[in-house]
Motif scaffolding. Structure first.
Motif, PDB file in Angstrom:
ATOM      1  N   SER A  70      11.195  11.657   9.099  1.00 16.48           N
ATOM      2  CA  SER A  70      10.555  10.614   8.287  1.00 16.48           C
ATOM      3  C   SER A  70      11.302  10.400   6.983  1.00 16.48           C
ATOM      4  CB  SER A  70       9.103  10.991   7.993  1.00 16.48           C
ATOM      5  OG  SER A  70       8.350  11.070   9.184  1.00 16.48           O
ATOM      6  N   ARG A  71      11.754  11.485   6.361  1.00 17.49           N
ATOM      7  CA  ARG A  71      12.486  11.372   5.097  1.00 17.49           C
ATOM      8  C   ARG A  71      13.873  10.762   5.310  1.00 17.49           C
ATOM      9  NH1 ARG A  71      13.108  16.782   3.000  1.00 17.49           N
ATOM     10  NH2 ARG A  71      12.282  17.596   4.959  1.00 17.49           N
ATOM     11  N   LEU A  72      14.501  11.093   6.422  1.00 17.02           N
ATOM     12  CA  LEU A  72      15.800  10.499   6.737  1.00 17.02           C
ATOM     13  C   LEU A  72      15.680   8.993   6.921  1.00 17.02           C
ATOM     14  CD1 LEU A  72      17.228  13.148   9.240  1.00 17.02           C
ATOM     15  CD2 LEU A  72      18.174  12.596   6.991  1.00 17.02           C
ATOM     16  N   LYS A  73      14.617   8.573   7.597  1.00 14.38           N
ATOM     17  CA  LYS A  73      14.389   7.136   7.802  1.00 14.38           C
ATOM     18  C   LYS A  73      14.165   6.434   6.471  1.00 14.38           C
ATOM     19  CE  LYS A  73      11.426   3.882  10.311  1.00 14.38           C
ATOM     20  NZ  LYS A  73      10.238   3.734  11.204  1.00 14.38           N
ATOM     21  N   SER A  74      13.418   7.072   5.579  1.00 13.33           N
ATOM     22  CA  SER A  74      13.145   6.498   4.267  1.00 13.33           C
ATOM     23  C   SER A  74      14.432   6.347   3.466  1.00 13.33           C
ATOM     24  CB  SER A  74      12.157   7.383   3.506  1.00 13.33           C
ATOM     25  OG  SER A  74      11.907   6.862   2.217  1.00 13.33           O
ATOM     26  N   PHE A  75      15.260   7.380   3.455  1.00  8.71           N
ATOM     27  CA  PHE A  75      16.515   7.321   2.706  1.00  8.71           C
ATOM     28  C   PHE A  75      17.462   6.280   3.291  1.00  8.71           C
ATOM     29  CE2 PHE A  75      20.799   9.165   1.626  1.00  8.71           C
ATOM     30  CZ  PHE A  75      20.752   8.815   0.280  1.00  8.71           C
ATOM     31  N   SER A  95       0.473  15.247  -5.461  1.00  7.40           N
ATOM     32  CA  SER A  95       1.625  14.509  -5.971  1.00  7.40           C
ATOM     33  C   SER A  95       2.346  13.796  -4.829  1.00  7.40           C
ATOM     34  CB  SER A  95       2.598  15.474  -6.655  1.00  7.40           C
ATOM     35  OG  SER A  95       3.895  14.927  -6.740  1.00  7.40           O
ATOM     36  N   PRO A  96       2.619  12.487  -4.967  1.00  7.44           N
ATOM     37  CA  PRO A  96       3.337  11.770  -3.903  1.00  7.44           C
ATOM     38  C   PRO A  96       4.699  12.395  -3.595  1.00  7.44           C
ATOM     39  CG  PRO A  96       2.349  10.208  -5.413  1.00  7.44           C
ATOM     40  CD  PRO A  96       2.181  11.568  -6.034  1.00  7.44           C
ATOM     41  N   GLU A 122       0.834  -1.212   0.000  1.00  9.91           N
ATOM     42  CA  GLU A 122       0.000   0.000   0.000  1.00  9.91           C
ATOM     43  C   GLU A 122       0.863   1.255   0.000  1.00  9.91           C
ATOM     44  OE1 GLU A 122      -3.105   0.410  -0.427  1.00  9.91           O
ATOM     45  OE2 GLU A 122      -3.996  -1.576  -0.079  1.00  9.91           O
ATOM     46  N   GLY A 123       1.705   1.362  -0.997  1.00  4.01           N
ATOM     47  CA  GLY A 123       2.564   2.531  -1.118  1.00  4.01           C
ATOM     48  C   GLY A 123       2.280   3.275  -2.402  1.00  4.01           C
ATOM     49  N   ASP A 135       4.586   4.330   1.791  1.00  4.86           N
ATOM     50  CA  ASP A 135       3.290   4.200   2.446  1.00  4.86           C
ATOM     51  C   ASP A 135       3.160   5.371   3.426  1.00  4.86           C
ATOM     52  OD1 ASP A 135       1.152   3.591   4.162  1.00  4.86           O
ATOM     53  OD2 ASP A 135       1.512   1.441   4.055  1.00  4.86           O
ATOM     54  N   PHE A 136       2.316   6.337   3.092  1.00  2.00           N
ATOM     55  CA  PHE A 136       2.187   7.553   3.895  1.00  2.00           C
ATOM     56  C   PHE A 136       1.446   7.311   5.208  1.00  2.00           C
ATOM     57  CE2 PHE A 136       3.171   9.281  -0.247  1.00  2.00           C
ATOM     58  CZ  PHE A 136       3.939  10.402   0.040  1.00  2.00           C
ATOM     59  N   ASN A 137       0.733   6.211   5.307  1.00  2.00           N
ATOM     60  CA  ASN A 137       0.022   5.907   6.550  1.00  2.00           C
ATOM     61  C   ASN A 137       0.924   5.215   7.566  1.00  2.00           C
ATOM     62  OD1 ASN A 137      -2.527   6.938   5.719  1.00  2.00           O
ATOM     63  ND2 ASN A 137      -2.847   5.103   4.487  1.00  2.00           N
ATOM     64  N   ARG A 138       1.704   4.246   7.099  1.00  3.64           N
ATOM     65  CA  ARG A 138       2.570   3.485   8.001  1.00  3.64           C
ATOM     66  C   ARG A 138       4.024   3.953   7.961  1.00  3.64           C
ATOM     67  NH1 ARG A 138       2.122  -2.547   6.504  1.00  3.64           N
ATOM     68  NH2 ARG A 138       2.202  -1.681   4.381  1.00  3.64           N
ATOM     69  N   HIS A 139       4.316   4.866   7.051  1.00  2.00           N
ATOM     70  CA  HIS A 139       5.677   5.404   6.887  1.00  2.00           C
ATOM     71  C   HIS A 139       6.693   4.276   6.649  1.00  2.00           C
ATOM     72  CE1 HIS A 139       4.266   9.413   7.815  1.00  2.00           C
ATOM     73  NE2 HIS A 139       3.615   8.907   8.847  1.00  2.00           N
ATOM     74  N   ILE A 140       6.391   3.483   5.626  1.00  2.00           N
ATOM     75  CA  ILE A 140       7.255   2.382   5.214  1.00  2.00           C
ATOM     76  C   ILE A 140       7.704   2.623   3.780  1.00  2.00           C
ATOM     77  CG2 ILE A 140       7.386  -0.099   4.756  1.00  2.00           C
ATOM     78  CD1 ILE A 140       5.282  -0.505   6.932  1.00  2.00           C
TER      79      ILE A 140
END
Length: 288
Positions: free
Chosen positions: A146-151, A134-135, A113-114, A179-184
């Motif tokens: 959140s962005r640091l975790k994603s990177f 836009s995503p 769900e991303g 996934d903007f809800n679960r931040h995955i």
């Protein structure tokens, strides 16, 4: 596009250059979404059966945005199975099954769900940067943490790719699902990753020029860990800066991390980090 090229499966519309048999899809479930505008020669479907969703990637149909040969798209997708199996990682979308059809080849993935950070068919530039739906725009508005975790997930995955003796080819923001809800964060579309050692036999390799190193435009150049370091640095400037505008004024992750990203995208490959792991260690050491 003429209505003659508009088709439907389970009331979901999609476009192709010509009609194609998708009867085999019914065994996988009901189609609830279609992605028909990729330039890879693949068409993708979201299917659901017994409450379980899956993602189907298929080559064999004549898609509207593909200018190559259908046979080449089939061969590339078939070869990608080994990549998904060998590079298997928690941050990579999960391949469940693959099989040949009468006229093509299909891969079946676990549904995630991303949203694709570069859904170019829905939000082409400049909408990608400006449209509130836009995503990419929404991702850039997330808290820095959140962005640091994603990177970090993206780096971890490519450290693994490196250790498995592969190089990333055609990795760009369209390969990142969030996934903007679960931040995955998940990585998709690794179909063109290559086993090391790998040499540029094309001149301009596959990929988005926004994220490509100089050697990815150079016939006969070695494509290796330093190439992937550049790629990761370019991704960092997309997620935390002004993408191709790599000035500090566009950067929002602090001076120390800016210097790390700057080193990664040096045109002179000898001035970059030697490996993605070196880049990763410096980066996470500064994030803390």
């Amino acid at each position: 596009m003429s209505n003659l090229n508009l088709f439907r499966i389970d009331d979901m519309p999609f476009r192709l250059k010509e009609e194609h048999d998708f009867e085999w899809l019914s065994n996988l479930g009901k189609v609830f979404c279609v992605f028909d505008e990729q330039d890879s020669g693949n068409i993708c479907f979201g299917v659901e059966k017994d409450g379980i969703k899956k993602f189907v990637k298929y080559a064999g149909a004549k898609t509207i945005a593909f200018s190559g040969q259908t046979e080449d798209a089939i061969a590339t997708l078939r070869k990608s199975v080994t990549l998904y199996q060998n590079i298997n990682h928690p941050h990579l979308v999960t391949l469940l099954d693959h099989f040949e059809t009468e006229k093509g080849y299909a891969l079946v993935f676990e549904w995630f769900e991303g949203e694709c950070l570069h859904s170019h068919w829905a939000f082409p530039p400049p909408q990608k940067y400006q449209h509130p739906d836009s995503p990419y725009y929404r991702f850039k508005k997330l808290p820095l943490e959140s962005r640091l975790k994603s990177f970090e997930c993206i780096l971890e995955f490519h450290v693994h790719v490196e250790k498995m003796s592969y190089v990333a080819v055609d990795f760009y923001d369209g390969s990142i699902l969030y996934d903007f809800n679960r931040h995955i964060t998940k990585i998709c579309d690794i179909d063109l990753y290559q086993k090391k050692p790998y040499t540029n036999t094309m001149g301009r390799l596959w990929g988005s020029s926004r994220f490509m190193s100089p050697e990815e435009f150079e016939l006969g150049a070695r494509i290796d860990s330093k190439t992937n370091v550049f790629n990761m640095g370019a991704i960092a400037f997309s997620l935390f800066g002004g993408e191709l505008d790599r000035s500090f004024s566009k950067w929002d992750a602090g001076e120390a991390l800016y210097k790390v990203a700057q080193k990664a995208v040096k045109k002179d490959r000898n001035l970059r980090y030697s490996t993605v792991e070196e880049l990763y260690m410096d980066w996470v050491g500064l994030v803390g």
